[in-house]
Write a protein that holds these residues in place. Structure first.
Motif, short mmCIF file in Angstrom:
data_model
loop_
_atom_site.label_atom_id
_atom_site.label_comp_id
_atom_site.label_asym_id
_atom_site.label_seq_id
_atom_site.Cartn_x
_atom_site.Cartn_y
_atom_site.Cartn_z
N PHE A 132 24.17 34.03 16.19
CA PHE A 132 23.87 32.64 15.84
C PHE A 132 22.43 32.51 15.36
CE2 PHE A 132 26.85 32.45 19.57
CZ PHE A 132 28.00 32.33 18.80
N GLU A 133 21.83 33.66 15.03
CA GLU A 133 20.40 33.67 14.70
C GLU A 133 20.09 32.98 13.37
OE1 GLU A 133 18.05 34.54 16.86
OE2 GLU A 133 19.72 34.89 18.22
N HIS A 134 21.11 32.82 12.52
CA HIS A 134 20.83 32.18 11.23
C HIS A 134 20.67 30.66 11.36
CE1 HIS A 134 25.15 32.29 11.83
NE2 HIS A 134 25.34 31.41 10.88
N PHE A 135 20.94 30.11 12.55
CA PHE A 135 20.74 28.67 12.73
C PHE A 135 19.29 28.39 13.11
CE2 PHE A 135 25.31 29.13 13.94
CZ PHE A 135 25.80 28.55 12.79
N GLU A 136 18.74 27.34 12.51
CA GLU A 136 17.38 26.95 12.88
C GLU A 136 17.40 26.08 14.13
OE1 GLU A 136 15.10 25.58 9.56
OE2 GLU A 136 15.91 27.18 8.30
N ASP A 137 16.22 25.82 14.67
CA ASP A 137 16.19 25.23 16.02
C ASP A 137 16.69 23.78 16.09
OD1 ASP A 137 13.99 23.98 14.95
OD2 ASP A 137 12.53 24.84 16.35
N ASN A 138 16.83 23.09 14.95
CA ASN A 138 17.39 21.73 14.99
C ASN A 138 18.87 21.69 14.60
OD1 ASN A 138 15.35 20.00 15.81
ND2 ASN A 138 14.47 19.84 13.76
N ASP A 139 19.41 22.85 14.24
CA ASP A 139 20.71 22.86 13.57
C ASP A 139 21.92 22.68 14.48
OD1 ASP A 139 19.53 23.31 11.16
OD2 ASP A 139 20.05 25.44 11.02
N LYS A 192 34.48 26.12 10.46
CA LYS A 192 35.24 27.26 11.00
C LYS A 192 34.69 27.67 12.37
CE LYS A 192 32.72 31.14 9.01
NZ LYS A 192 32.67 32.21 8.08
N ILE A 193 35.60 28.26 13.14
CA ILE A 193 35.22 28.69 14.48
C ILE A 193 34.54 30.06 14.37
CG2 ILE A 193 36.06 29.28 16.79
CD1 ILE A 193 38.42 27.37 16.29
N LEU A 194 33.30 30.15 14.82
CA LEU A 194 32.58 31.42 14.76
C LEU A 194 32.86 32.29 15.97
CD1 LEU A 194 28.99 30.52 13.50
CD2 LEU A 194 30.96 31.31 12.19
N ALA A 195 33.07 31.65 17.11
CA ALA A 195 33.31 32.42 18.34
C ALA A 195 33.92 31.50 19.37
CB ALA A 195 31.99 32.98 18.86
N SER A 196 34.64 32.10 20.32
CA SER A 196 35.14 31.31 21.45
C SER A 196 35.17 32.17 22.70
CB SER A 196 36.54 30.75 21.16
OG SER A 196 37.50 31.77 21.28
N CYS A 197 35.06 31.51 23.82
CA CYS A 197 35.12 32.21 25.11
C CYS A 197 35.87 31.34 26.10
CB CYS A 197 33.71 32.50 25.62
SG CYS A 197 33.72 33.33 27.22
N LYS A 198 36.83 31.92 26.78
CA LYS A 198 37.57 31.16 27.79
C LYS A 198 37.50 31.91 29.12
CE LYS A 198 40.27 28.21 29.79
NZ LYS A 198 41.70 27.95 29.68
N PHE A 229 35.52 26.77 28.80
CA PHE A 229 35.97 27.06 27.44
C PHE A 229 34.86 26.67 26.48
CE2 PHE A 229 38.53 25.46 23.64
CZ PHE A 229 38.60 26.72 23.06
N LEU A 230 34.29 27.66 25.81
CA LEU A 230 33.22 27.39 24.85
C LEU A 230 33.66 27.84 23.46
CD1 LEU A 230 30.05 28.85 26.66
CD2 LEU A 230 31.06 26.59 26.93
N PHE A 231 33.21 27.13 22.46
CA PHE A 231 33.43 27.60 21.08
C PHE A 231 32.32 27.09 20.19
CE2 PHE A 231 35.31 23.59 19.43
CZ PHE A 231 35.72 22.97 20.62
N VAL A 232 32.01 27.90 19.19
CA VAL A 232 30.97 27.54 18.23
C VAL A 232 31.64 27.30 16.89
CG1 VAL A 232 28.86 28.28 17.06
CG2 VAL A 232 29.26 28.93 19.44
N VAL A 233 31.33 26.15 16.31
CA VAL A 233 31.92 25.78 15.02
C VAL A 233 30.80 25.64 14.00
CG1 VAL A 233 33.25 24.02 13.80
CG2 VAL A 233 33.79 24.55 16.17
N GLU A 234 30.99 26.27 12.87
CA GLU A 234 29.99 26.18 11.80
C GLU A 234 30.49 25.26 10.71
OE1 GLU A 234 27.11 29.13 9.22
OE2 GLU A 234 29.06 29.88 9.80
N LYS A 235 29.55 24.54 10.09
CA LYS A 235 29.92 23.62 9.00
C LYS A 235 30.18 24.42 7.74
CE LYS A 235 28.36 19.40 6.76
NZ LYS A 235 27.26 18.44 6.63
N THR A 236 31.43 24.43 7.31
CA THR A 236 31.81 25.08 6.04
C THR A 236 32.91 24.23 5.43
OG1 THR A 236 33.54 26.34 7.14
CG2 THR A 236 31.43 27.46 6.89
N ASP A 237 33.33 24.57 4.22
CA ASP A 237 34.50 23.89 3.66
C ASP A 237 35.71 24.22 4.53
OD1 ASP A 237 33.09 22.78 1.64
OD2 ASP A 237 33.56 24.34 0.17
N ALA A 295 25.89 23.34 12.98
CA ALA A 295 26.85 24.01 13.85
C ALA A 295 26.96 23.19 15.14
CB ALA A 295 26.40 25.43 14.17
N CYS A 296 28.09 23.35 15.82
CA CYS A 296 28.25 22.70 17.13
C CYS A 296 28.66 23.76 18.14
CB CYS A 296 29.32 21.62 17.08
SG CYS A 296 28.89 20.23 16.02
#
Lengths: 373, 196
Positions: free
Chosen positions: B69-76, B2-8, B174-182, B158-159
Motif C-alpha cells: 500500500f506504499e503507493h498511497f500518500e498519507d492523506n489518501d 477494486k479490492i486490493l487485499a482482504s483478511c478474515k 474482516f478487513l479489506f482494502v479497496v482502491e479507486k479505479t474504474d 483508497a479505503c
C-alpha cells in the motif's frame, strides 16, 4: 459513464435546522440560548460523584429522574423531535436517522448497550430504515453531520436527522478521573489556569435536508466537512495540531471557501492543557488567530458524543441571533499561540462559521456553516 | 473500484485474499501473540493494545505481507470501520477494575472506544486520512459500498474497511482494502470474502 460521472458531482444545497436541545441549561433551544446569553453555567459540583466520593463539577441534567439517564434522555429528545419536526418527516422513506454516541446505554452491560436506542426509536416513530449509529469518540457529532451530508449528496435520502446523545455515568466519570483529566472547578477552556475537563450530559437533534424546513424554522447552509487522523497517539493530542490542521484545510476546500473568510470558530476546547494548546497551534498554522472563537464546554460540560451536535446547534443559535457567546471560564490567554477567545458576548453578524472537534483515537473533524440568504 | 487485499479472522481460521493460512492459525487462546511472533514484527505498542485493536493490527499486517500500500500518500486512505459490540470486552474489564480490583484502570479506559483501533492503524501507517466508526447489527456489504463511494467522491484514493468485533468469546475480524479505479465491486464479492 458520462451521465454517471455527472450525477456523482451533483452536490445539493443542504440546510441545517435544529430539532431539539436538552442540556443542563434547559430542555429547549430557546431556553438554552437564553441561559447562555445570561452567562449561566450548567456545570456544578455533584456530591460524591468521584470514585473516592469526590465532588466533581459535572454538567448534570437535574430534570432526569429515572434510574436510566440515557434512555430517559433519548425518550425526551425523540419527543422534542416529534413536536418540532413531526412524525411524517421522521418516519418517511427518504429519511435516515443517525445516532451519535460514545457509550449509549452503558448501564445495560453485559447486554447490548445500543439495543435500547434502536428499541426506543422503533417505539417512538418506527423509522423506515434502521438508524445508523456512529461511535467515534468526541468527534462523533461532527462526523454524524458530515455523514448525513454524504447520504443526501449521494441521493440516498432527502432528509437525515442526527441525534447526538451521551449521559453521565460512573463509567465515564471514573474513567476521566483515572486519567487525571478532570478539573476540580468548572472547566476553563483556553484559559491560563485551566486544569482539565468537566464531563456533562446532553442530547441534541439536527435536521439536514436538501430542502428548507417547510415549517419555516430557522436554518443555515452546510457547505462541507471532513475528518483527519493525527496518526500520533491514541489519547494524547498532537503537538503540531496536524490532524486538525489538515481537516480544516480539507473542509475549506470542499466548501469552496477561503479560510480567511471564516468569521467565527466554535472550537472543541476541552480545558485540558494539551488539547487546547494543540487547537491553538492548528488555528495559528491557518492564520486564524484573530477570528472570534469560543468553547461551549463551560456551559454544558464535555458531553462526548453529543458535543458536536449541541455545539453546532449553539452555533446556529448564535448565527440566528447575531450574538457570539462568550467562552465560559476564559480570563487570560493560556495557549502559546494567540487566539481571539471571546471573554464577553459580542453582537456580530456571522456569515461563515467553522466547527471543529478532536478526540481520542487521534480523530479530528470539522465542518463549515453559512448563514442562509 | 477494486479490492486490493482482504483478511478474515474467525473461528474457522485465518484467510488472506480468500486463501486459508497454514502458517498463521487461530488454534490457541494466545493466537494473537503467536501470529505477531511468527510474523517477526517489531512494534512494542502491540502489547499495549486491547484485543480488538490487536486483531485489526494483525489483520492489516497480514494483508500488507502480501500486498503493498506504499503507493498511497498519507492523506489518501480513509479508514471505514464498524462492529456490533463497540468496545464490549474492554468495557467489562474497565468496570471490573473499579468494582473488583480497587481502582479504575486508565490504560483500560483509553480503549473503551471502538475507534481507538482506527487510531492505532493510522499511527502504524502514519496515515492522516479520514476515519469513521459505525455500530451496526451485522456486517452489511451494501452499506460499506455506499460509504466507499462517498469517500472516493470526497477525494480518498483508497479505503481500508473493517468489521472487527469481540464479545462473549466470539472474535471476528474482516478487513479489506479497496482502491479507486474504474469498475465496481459487488456486495456478493464482499460477502464471499466475509463468509470465509
Amino acid at each position: 459513464m458520462g451521465r454517471k460521472a455527472k450525477l456523482a458531482n451533483i452536490v445539493s444545497e443542504l440546510y441545517l435546522s435544529y430539532g431539539g436541545l436538552i442540556t443542563p441549561l434547559g430542555d429547549t433551544a430557546t431556553e438554552n440560548f437564553e441561559n447562555m446569553r445570561l452567562g449561566k453555567s450548567g456545570v456544578h459540583k455533584v456530591s460524591g460523584s468521584g470514585f473516592n466520593k469526590e465532588d466533581w463539577p459535572l454538567g448534570k441534567i437535574n430534570s432526569l429522574t429515572s434510574e436510566n439517564r440515557y434512555t430517559e434522555l433519548l425518550e425526551k429528545i425523540c419527543e422534542a423531535l416529534i413536536e418540532n419536526v413531526g412524525i411524517e418527516i421522521l418516519s418517511a422513506d427518504r429519511t435516515l436517522i443517525i445516532i451519535s454516541s460514545t457509550k449509549a446505554d452503558i448501564t445495560a452491560l453485559p447486554s447490548d448497550t445500543f439495543a435500547s436506542t434502536r428499541e426506543i426509536l422503533k417505539n417512538k416513530w418506527n423509522p423506515a430504515h434502521a438508524p445508523l449509529i456512529i461511535s467515534n469518540a468526541c468527534i462523533s457529532g461532527v462526523m454524524a453531520i458530515n455523514t448525513a451530508a454524504d447520504y443526501i449528496n449521494g441521493d440516498k435520502y432527502d432528509t437525515v436527522v442526527t441525534i447526538g446523545i451521551d449521559a453521565l455515568s460512573d463509567f465515564i466519570v471514573y474513567g476521566f478521573q483515572s486519567l487525571f483529566a478532570l478539573s476540580d472547578q468548572s472547566s476553563k477552556p483556553f484559559d491560563k489556569n485551566r486544569t482539565g475537563i468537566s464531563i456533562g450530559e446532553a442530547a441534541g437533534a439536527i435536521v439536514i435536508s436538501n430542502k428548507k424546513p417547510e415549517n419555516g424554522a430557522f436554518c443555515v447552509n452546510y457547505l462541507g466537512g471532513s475528518s483527519s487522523n493525527d496518526a500520533n497517539h491514541i489519547s494524547g493530542p498532537s503537538r503540531t495540531g496536524e490532524g486538525l490542521f489538515r481537516s480544516i484545510n480539507k473542509t475549506a476546500e470542499r466548501s469552496s471557501i477561503n479560510i480567511q473568510d471564516i468569521d467565527f470558530i466554535s472550537a472543541h476546547g476541552t480545558g485540558t492543557m494539551y488539547n487546547d494548546e494543540m487547537e491553538s497551534i492548528a488555528f495559528d498554522r491557518l492564520s486564524l488567530n484573530s477570528v472570534p472563537v469560543n468553547s461551549l464546554k463551560g456551559y454544558f460540560g464535555h458531553t462526548l458524543g453529543a458535543a458536536g451536535i449541541i455545539e453546532v446547534i449553539s452555533t446556529m443559535l448564535m448565527i440566528e441571533h447575531g450574538l457570539l457567546l462568550k467562552s465560559p471560564g476564559f480570563e487570560e490567554q493560556g495557549t502559546t499561540k494567540k487566539m481571539n477567545v471571546l471573554s464577553e458576548n459580542v453582537e456580530k453578524e456571522v456569515q461563515l462559521a467553522l466547527k471543529t472537534a478532536s478526540g481520542f483515537g487521534g480523530g479530528n473533524a470539522s465542518l463549515i456553516l453559512k448563514k442562509s440568504l | 473500484m477494486k479490492i486490493l487485499a482482504s483478511c478474515k479472522i474467525s473461528d474457522q481460521g485465518i484467510y488472506l485474499n480468500g486463501e486459508v493460512q497454514q502458517k498463521y492459525t487461530k488454534e490457541t487462546d494466545n493466537w494473537k501473540k503467536d501470529v505477531y511472533s511468527k510474523m517477526k514484527l517489531d512494534y512494542p505498542k502491540f502489547y499495549k493494545m486491547d484485543a480488538l485493536a490487536k486483531m485489526a493490527f494483525l489483520g492489516f499486517e497480514l494483508m500488507e505481507s502480501v500486498s503493498s500500500f506504499e503507493h498511497f500518500e498519507d492523506n489518501d486512505v480513509a479508514l471505514l470501520f464498524a462492529n456490533r459490540n463497540s468496545s464490549y470486552d474492554t468495557d467489562l474489564r474497565f468496570i471490573e477494575s473499579y468494582t473488583e480490583k480497587g481502582s479504575p484502570g486508565p490504560s483500560l479506559f483509553v480503549y473503551t472506544l471502538p475507534n481507538i483501533l482506527t487510531g492505532e492503524l493510522a499511527i502504524r501507517k502514519k496515515w492522516f486520512g479520514e476515519n469513521i466508526f459505525f455500530i451496526q447489527e451485522n456486517f452489511d456489504p451494501e452499506f460499506f459500498i455506499d460509504q466507499i463511494n462517498f469517500y472516493f467522491r470526497k477525494g480518498s484514493k483508497a479505503c481500508l474497511c473493517g468489521w472487527v468485533d469481540s464479545a462473549n468469546d466470539k472474535e471476528e475480524c474482516f478487513l479489506f482494502v479497496v482502491e479507486k479505479t474504474d469498475g465496481e465491486i459487488t456486495a456478493e464479492e464482499l460477502k464471499k470474502y466475509y463468509k470465509q
